[in-house]
Scaffold this motif. Structure first.
Motif, PDB file in Angstrom:
ATOM      1  N   LEU A 215      -2.011   6.070   1.393  1.00 48.97           N
ATOM      2  CA  LEU A 215      -1.958   4.665   1.014  1.00 48.97           C
ATOM      3  C   LEU A 215      -2.374   4.501  -0.444  1.00 48.97           C
ATOM      4  O   LEU A 215      -3.289   5.186  -0.919  1.00 48.97           O
ATOM      5  CB  LEU A 215      -2.862   3.813   1.907  1.00 48.97           C
ATOM      6  CG  LEU A 215      -2.236   3.390   3.240  1.00 48.97           C
ATOM      7  CD1 LEU A 215      -1.951   4.555   4.136  1.00 48.97           C
ATOM      8  CD2 LEU A 215      -3.088   2.385   3.930  1.00 48.97           C
ATOM      9  N   ASP A 216      -1.708   3.605  -1.155  1.00 49.31           N
ATOM     10  CA  ASP A 216      -2.014   3.335  -2.554  1.00 49.31           C
ATOM     11  C   ASP A 216      -3.254   2.469  -2.687  1.00 49.31           C
ATOM     12  O   ASP A 216      -3.366   1.435  -2.015  1.00 49.31           O
ATOM     13  CB  ASP A 216      -0.843   2.605  -3.235  1.00 49.31           C
ATOM     14  CG  ASP A 216       0.413   3.440  -3.322  1.00 49.31           C
ATOM     15  OD1 ASP A 216       0.320   4.683  -3.310  1.00 49.31           O
ATOM     16  OD2 ASP A 216       1.497   2.854  -3.409  1.00 49.31           O
ATOM     17  N   GLY A 217      -4.173   2.889  -3.544  1.00 54.84           N
ATOM     18  CA  GLY A 217      -5.333   2.066  -3.876  1.00 54.84           C
ATOM     19  C   GLY A 217      -6.505   2.199  -2.927  1.00 54.84           C
ATOM     20  O   GLY A 217      -6.428   2.883  -1.915  1.00 54.84           O
ATOM     21  N   PRO A 218      -7.617   1.532  -3.273  1.00 54.67           N
ATOM     22  CA  PRO A 218      -8.814   1.585  -2.455  1.00 54.67           C
ATOM     23  C   PRO A 218      -8.641   0.815  -1.143  1.00 54.67           C
ATOM     24  O   PRO A 218      -7.863  -0.132  -1.063  1.00 54.67           O
ATOM     25  CB  PRO A 218      -9.873   0.923  -3.342  1.00 54.67           C
ATOM     26  CG  PRO A 218      -9.106   0.032  -4.257  1.00 54.67           C
ATOM     27  CD  PRO A 218      -7.776   0.693  -4.459  1.00 54.67           C
ATOM     28  N   VAL A 219      -9.384   1.249  -0.127  1.00 51.63           N
ATOM     29  CA  VAL A 219      -9.257   0.628   1.189  1.00 51.63           C
ATOM     30  C   VAL A 219     -10.581   0.050   1.706  1.00 51.63           C
ATOM     31  O   VAL A 219     -10.613  -0.538   2.771  1.00 51.63           O
ATOM     32  CB  VAL A 219      -8.680   1.614   2.233  1.00 51.63           C
ATOM     33  CG1 VAL A 219      -7.291   2.057   1.833  1.00 51.63           C
ATOM     34  CG2 VAL A 219      -9.599   2.794   2.440  1.00 51.63           C
TER      35      VAL A 219
ATOM     36  N   ALA B 257       0.812  -1.219   0.000  1.00 56.46           N
ATOM     37  CA  ALA B 257       0.000   0.000   0.000  1.00 56.46           C
ATOM     38  C   ALA B 257       0.842   1.266   0.000  1.00 56.46           C
ATOM     39  O   ALA B 257       0.323   2.350   0.201  1.00 56.46           O
ATOM     40  CB  ALA B 257      -0.941  -0.006   1.205  1.00 56.46           C
ATOM     41  N   GLY B 258       2.145   1.140  -0.220  1.00 55.84           N
ATOM     42  CA  GLY B 258       2.973   2.333  -0.339  1.00 55.84           C
ATOM     43  C   GLY B 258       4.249   2.272   0.477  1.00 55.84           C
ATOM     44  O   GLY B 258       4.411   1.438   1.357  1.00 55.84           O
ATOM     45  N   LEU B 259       5.140   3.198   0.135  1.00 59.25           N
ATOM     46  CA  LEU B 259       6.416   3.319   0.824  1.00 59.25           C
ATOM     47  C   LEU B 259       6.466   4.648   1.555  1.00 59.25           C
ATOM     48  O   LEU B 259       5.991   5.663   1.043  1.00 59.25           O
ATOM     49  CB  LEU B 259       7.574   3.257  -0.177  1.00 59.25           C
ATOM     50  CG  LEU B 259       7.677   1.999  -1.026  1.00 59.25           C
ATOM     51  CD1 LEU B 259       8.801   2.145  -2.052  1.00 59.25           C
ATOM     52  CD2 LEU B 259       7.892   0.775  -0.158  1.00 59.25           C
TER      53      LEU B 259
END
Length: 74
Positions: A64-68, A50-52
Motif C-alpha cells: 500500500l502507498d503511504g503511511p497507514v 493507496a495503490g493499484l
C-alpha cells in the motif's frame, strides 16, 4: 463496504513499526479490459488512494502507498 466475490480471499498485513501494509489477494476475477483494481485507505473519515493492483494477476501481494498508522479502514 465492498466484499470480495465468491472464492476470492483478501488479507491486510500491517507493520506498525514500518507504518506500512500489504494487501494479499487470491482468486480474484480478472478486471475488464483497460481496468485495474484500486486500493483505498480511510483516514480521518476520508478515503485516499493507496495503490493499484497488477491487472494481469488474480493472485497478488500489493504494497500500500503511504503511511497507514492513521487509517481506520481499507
Amino acid at each position: 463496504m465492498t466484499s470480495l466475490p465468491a472464492r476470492a480471499t483478501g488479507t491486510v498485513v500491517v507493520s506498525k513499526g514500518l507504518d506500512g501494509a500489504v494487501f494479499t489477494a487470491a482468486g480474484l476475477s480478472e478486471p475488464s479490459s483497460g481496468k485495474v483494481y484500486q486500493l483505498w485507505l480511510q483516514v480521518g473519515g476520508r478515503m485516499r488512494p493507496a495503490g493499484l493492483m497488477d491487472p494481469d494477476r488474480t493472485d497478488t501481494v500489493t504494497l500500500l502507498d503511504g503511511p497507514v498508522a492513521q487509517a481506520s479502514g481499507m
